[in-house]
Design a protein around this motif. Structure first.
Motif, PDB file in Angstrom:
ATOM      1  N   LEU A   1      -7.423   2.747  16.128  1.00  0.00           N
ATOM      2  CA  LEU A   1      -6.975   1.633  15.297  1.00  0.00           C
ATOM      3  C   LEU A   1      -5.662   1.953  14.597  1.00  0.00           C
ATOM      4  N   ARG A   2      -5.386   3.227  14.398  1.00  0.00           N
ATOM      5  CA  ARG A   2      -4.157   3.625  13.697  1.00  0.00           C
ATOM      6  C   ARG A   2      -2.924   3.449  14.575  1.00  0.00           C
ATOM      7  N   GLN A   3      -3.124   3.243  15.868  1.00  0.00           N
ATOM      8  CA  GLN A   3      -2.005   3.062  16.795  1.00  0.00           C
ATOM      9  C   GLN A   3      -1.799   1.602  17.181  1.00  0.00           C
TER      10      GLN A   3
ATOM     11  N   ARG B   1       9.877  -1.044   8.259  1.00  0.00           N
ATOM     12  CA  ARG B   1       9.146  -1.883   7.298  1.00  0.00           C
ATOM     13  C   ARG B   1       8.574  -1.058   6.151  1.00  0.00           C
ATOM     14  N   ALA B   2       8.572   0.254   6.281  1.00  0.00           N
ATOM     15  CA  ALA B   2       8.093   1.118   5.202  1.00  0.00           C
ATOM     16  C   ALA B   2       9.277   1.618   4.395  1.00  0.00           C
ATOM     17  N   SER B   3       9.079   1.767   3.097  1.00  0.00           N
ATOM     18  CA  SER B   3      10.114   2.312   2.219  1.00  0.00           C
ATOM     19  C   SER B   3       9.487   3.413   1.386  1.00  0.00           C
ATOM     20  N   GLY B   4       9.764   4.647   1.766  1.00  0.00           N
ATOM     21  CA  GLY B   4       9.123   5.769   1.089  1.00  0.00           C
ATOM     22  C   GLY B   4       7.618   5.710   1.268  1.00  0.00           C
ATOM     23  N   HIS B   5       6.892   5.658   0.172  1.00  0.00           N
ATOM     24  CA  HIS B   5       5.431   5.578   0.228  1.00  0.00           C
ATOM     25  C   HIS B   5       4.941   4.144   0.018  1.00  0.00           C
ATOM     26  N   LYS B   6       5.789   3.189   0.344  1.00  0.00           N
ATOM     27  CA  LYS B   6       5.414   1.777   0.190  1.00  0.00           C
ATOM     28  C   LYS B   6       5.518   1.080   1.541  1.00  0.00           C
ATOM     29  N   ARG B   7       4.484   0.293   1.864  1.00  0.00           N
ATOM     30  CA  ARG B   7       4.490  -0.421   3.141  1.00  0.00           C
ATOM     31  C   ARG B   7       3.627  -1.678   3.003  1.00  0.00           C
ATOM     32  N   PRO B   8       3.916  -2.708   3.812  1.00  0.00           N
ATOM     33  CA  PRO B   8       3.136  -3.937   3.738  1.00  0.00           C
ATOM     34  C   PRO B   8       1.909  -3.882   4.636  1.00  0.00           C
TER      35      PRO B   8
ATOM     36  N   VAL C   1       0.842  -1.198   0.000  1.00  0.00           N
ATOM     37  CA  VAL C   1       0.000   0.000   0.000  1.00  0.00           C
ATOM     38  C   VAL C   1       0.876   1.246   0.000  1.00  0.00           C
ATOM     39  N   SER C   2       0.238   2.361  -0.311  1.00  0.00           N
ATOM     40  CA  SER C   2       0.970   3.627  -0.465  1.00  0.00           C
ATOM     41  C   SER C   2       0.918   4.499   0.777  1.00  0.00           C
ATOM     42  N   GLU C   3       0.138   4.115   1.765  1.00  0.00           N
ATOM     43  CA  GLU C   3       0.030   4.914   2.989  1.00  0.00           C
ATOM     44  C   GLU C   3      -0.557   4.055   4.098  1.00  0.00           C
ATOM     45  N   PRO C   4      -0.499   4.523   5.362  1.00  0.00           N
ATOM     46  CA  PRO C   4      -1.095   3.746   6.457  1.00  0.00           C
ATOM     47  C   PRO C   4      -2.578   3.498   6.216  1.00  0.00           C
ATOM     48  N   ILE C   5      -3.078   2.416   6.789  1.00  0.00           N
ATOM     49  CA  ILE C   5      -4.506   2.105   6.633  1.00  0.00           C
ATOM     50  C   ILE C   5      -5.334   3.268   7.191  1.00  0.00           C
ATOM     51  N   PRO C   6      -6.251   3.814   6.413  1.00  0.00           N
ATOM     52  CA  PRO C   6      -7.012   4.993   6.852  1.00  0.00           C
ATOM     53  C   PRO C   6      -8.204   4.649   7.747  1.00  0.00           C
TER      54      PRO C   6
ATOM     55  N   ASP D   1     -18.480 -12.411   5.610  1.00  0.00           N
ATOM     56  CA  ASP D   1     -17.714 -11.440   6.395  1.00  0.00           C
ATOM     57  C   ASP D   1     -17.041 -12.146   7.572  1.00  0.00           C
ATOM     58  N   PRO D   2     -16.044 -12.991   7.303  1.00  0.00           N
ATOM     59  CA  PRO D   2     -15.414 -13.768   8.371  1.00  0.00           C
ATOM     60  C   PRO D   2     -14.579 -12.897   9.311  1.00  0.00           C
ATOM     61  N   PHE D   3     -14.310 -13.430  10.494  1.00  0.00           N
ATOM     62  CA  PHE D   3     -13.422 -12.767  11.442  1.00  0.00           C
ATOM     63  C   PHE D   3     -12.055 -12.595  10.784  1.00  0.00           C
ATOM     64  N   THR D   4     -11.519 -11.377  10.887  1.00  0.00           N
ATOM     65  CA  THR D   4     -10.278 -11.043  10.181  1.00  0.00           C
ATOM     66  C   THR D   4      -9.314 -10.325  11.114  1.00  0.00           C
ATOM     67  N   LEU D   5      -8.038 -10.670  11.003  1.00  0.00           N
ATOM     68  CA  LEU D   5      -6.980  -9.994  11.744  1.00  0.00           C
ATOM     69  C   LEU D   5      -6.135  -9.194  10.763  1.00  0.00           C
ATOM     70  N   VAL D   6      -5.771  -7.969  11.157  1.00  0.00           N
ATOM     71  CA  VAL D   6      -5.037  -7.072  10.271  1.00  0.00           C
ATOM     72  C   VAL D   6      -3.849  -6.479  11.021  1.00  0.00           C
ATOM     73  N   VAL D   7      -2.706  -6.448  10.343  1.00  0.00           N
ATOM     74  CA  VAL D   7      -1.510  -5.827  10.905  1.00  0.00           C
ATOM     75  C   VAL D   7      -0.897  -4.912   9.845  1.00  0.00           C
ATOM     76  N   ASP D   8      -0.655  -3.676  10.240  1.00  0.00           N
ATOM     77  CA  ASP D   8       0.115  -2.727   9.441  1.00  0.00           C
ATOM     78  C   ASP D   8       1.474  -2.626  10.138  1.00  0.00           C
ATOM     79  N   PRO D   9       2.454  -3.479   9.780  1.00  0.00           N
ATOM     80  CA  PRO D   9       3.683  -3.594  10.565  1.00  0.00           C
ATOM     81  C   PRO D   9       4.434  -2.283  10.773  1.00  0.00           C
ATOM     82  N   ALA D  10       4.368  -1.386   9.788  1.00  0.00           N
ATOM     83  CA  ALA D  10       5.126  -0.142   9.885  1.00  0.00           C
ATOM     84  C   ALA D  10       4.601   0.787  10.976  1.00  0.00           C
ATOM     85  N   VAL D  11       3.406   0.536  11.490  1.00  0.00           N
ATOM     86  CA  VAL D  11       2.913   1.315  12.628  1.00  0.00           C
ATOM     87  C   VAL D  11       3.843   1.116  13.820  1.00  0.00           C
TER      88      VAL D  11
END
Length: 486
Positions: free
Chosen positions: A302-304, A347-354, A291-296, A332-342
């Motif tokens: 949730l952003r922290q 883990r982020a490189s410029g405007h790219k992050r997993p 992705v190009s930015e943190p999850i909005p 709509d199954p139960f889902t876990l999400v991680v934005d590692p660069a938070v």
């Protein structure tokens, strides 16, 4: 001469190898894939500058289990980074609940349920080491601190029978979301134990992410093995025990189904029947996004958060998990999400992050999860889809192809029922032994079960050392200590 062969280099296979090598044995490891690590693998999927965790991403047990406390990852240069909010739960209409590292701060945000949250988890957090050691034991040894079973028993029973002390939607969803990590029927004794284990560690040892990705843990384990004389063979799929030669000890970090294949007719018929009755649980369907930015996220809490649970109110989570456990697909199954660069900005490189995410689905489910998980995140983070530059999905069925231990996509290597929590994979006085002399099981299909804690491998290795070498205490696993060869 090789003293021990280990098949499989997931966290448990590596922990077994560390333990045996530290005791002075010459150890050889065999790995089917072209890279070691099992559930600890990380790689660059879409961009060479961005690392994605292929299986596990967050590691509550990597700083808490007895094995990793002794092994001491931080002293080996593995930085276990702690988010201020270990986990949070998204709720409808922009609401959210969060578990902070501080139990006091968590209670302040839970309103009327704050004191109840503190009463439930505070005593466990105060005795966290003893709680973790009991729940991550071989389930056959007496605990050192007898107060811990007295603390756990009524709490587990209450939550297993859905007698929650909470009255607010936030507190109910927050704890039920953690219980869903058991990946099975809710409520249950096993899910209650998982909920209490994970929820209390958020307020003690935390839910860390290794800086640079999960592979850093595997790298540290492998470095210690090779430093103590161990050798590693990748791209070697062991299909028969005979391939290992005349090795006194064999430790198998494999599922019961795989053990049946490689042991074949060597196993007694009654034992084979018991292994065939071993039950596997629901599957995981994994999605990786660049992705190009943190999850909005709509809600700033949730952003922290290191981990975000998407399941809605606690009644919805129960419905989703029970339908999935029964083999029914839900949209709509139960889902876990991680934005590692938070948590780990490297883990982020410029405007790219997993972005790492997986959903609970029926065992063997063949659906591509990317669209399903993208929509799940979009519901709580409008505009997320517009940030995606690349994506990849692994269905539950494909997860088994990736790792045969994940039968049908079951990343827990066996359903977490009460019976299978106590008798993994079959009822035996020593759960790591098999009817074959010198052959031991050390995968997550043995106690204490799934998660990156290394205890299945460590305990299996200790059993082998006790039975075959008369060594009754664990070798020193600390970074500065070595052992003479036997």
């Amino acid at each position: 001469m090789t003293d021990a062969a280990i098949v499989g280099t997931g966290p448990n296979g590596l922990a077994a190898a560390v333990t045996l090598a530290r005791a002075g044995l010459e150890v050889v490891l065999h790995e089917q894939a072209d890279t070691p690590g099992g559930g600890l693998r990380s790689t660059s999927l879409f961009d060479s500058a961005v690392v994605h965790d292929i299986c596990s991403a967050v590691h509550p047990m990597a700083g808490a289990s007895a094995f990793f406390r002794s092994f001491d990852l931080p002293a080996r240069g593995v930085r276990l980074l702690q988010p201020d909010i270990p986990y949070a739960h998204a709720l409808p209409d922009g609401h959210a609940a969060a578990a902070w590292r501080s139990i006091t701060r968590t209670a302040e945000h839970l309103g009327a349920d704050g004191p109840r949250w503190t009463r439930l988890l505070g005593p466990l957090a105060e005795r966290s080491t003893a709680v973790v050691d009991l729940l991550l034991s071989d389930q056959r040894s007496l605990p050192r601190d007898l107060r811990v079973p007295a603390l756990l028993a009524p709490r587990i029973l209450a939550h297993a029978t859905n007698r929650t002390p909470f009255t607010t939607a936030e507190a109910r969803a927050l704890l039920t979301g953690v219980a869903a990590h058991a990946v099975g029927k809710l409520p249950s004794m096993a899910s209650a134990a998982v909920a209490l284990l994970l929820a209390h560690t958020a307020h003690s040892s935390g839910w860390p992410l290794p800086e640079g990705g999960s592979i850093r843990i595997a790298d540290a384990l492998i470095a210690d093995i090779t430093a103590h004389g161990g050798t590693l063979h990748t791209s070697h799929h062991v299909k028969d025990l005979a391939e290992l030669g005349d090795v006194p000890l064999v430790l198998l970090d494999v599922s019961p189904r795989e053990f049946l294949t490689i042991a074949g007719d060597r196993l007694p018929p009654a034992y084979r029947r018991r292994l065939r009755r071993y039950r596997y649980g629901p599957g995981a369907a994994k999605a990786d996004f660049l992705v190009s930015e943190p999850i909005p996220w709509t809600n700033p809490l949730l952003r922290q958060a290191g981990t975000v649970h998407l399941g809605g109110p606690h009644t919805d989570i129960i419905g989703q998990e029970n339908a999935t456990a029964a083999g029914r697909q839900v949209p709509d199954p139960f889902t876990l999400v991680v934005d590692p660069a938070v948590t780990d900005p490297t883990r982020a490189s410029g405007h790219k992050r997993p972005v790492w995410a997986y959903a609970h689905v029926p065992n063997g489910d063949t659906r591509d999860p990317v669209g399903m998980i993208r929509a799940r995140i979009e519901a709580y983070a409008p505009g997320f889809t517009d940030t995606i530059t690349a994506s990849r999905g692994l269905s539950a069925a494909q997860y088994e192809t990736y790792n045969p231990n994940y039968v049908g996509g079951d990343i827990a290597s066996g359903a977490l029922t009460l019976r299978q929590s106590l008798a993994r994979p079959t009822p035996r006085r020593d759960p790591y032994t098999t009817p074959l002399r010198g052959v031991y099981l050390c995968s997550a299909s043995t106690p204490p079960g799934p998660s990156v804690h290394g205890m299945c491998g460590h305990l299996a290795a200790l059993s082998a050392l006790r039975r075959h070498h008369g060594i009754r205490t664990s070798p020193d696993l600390s970074p500065t200590q070595g052992q003479e060869h036997i």
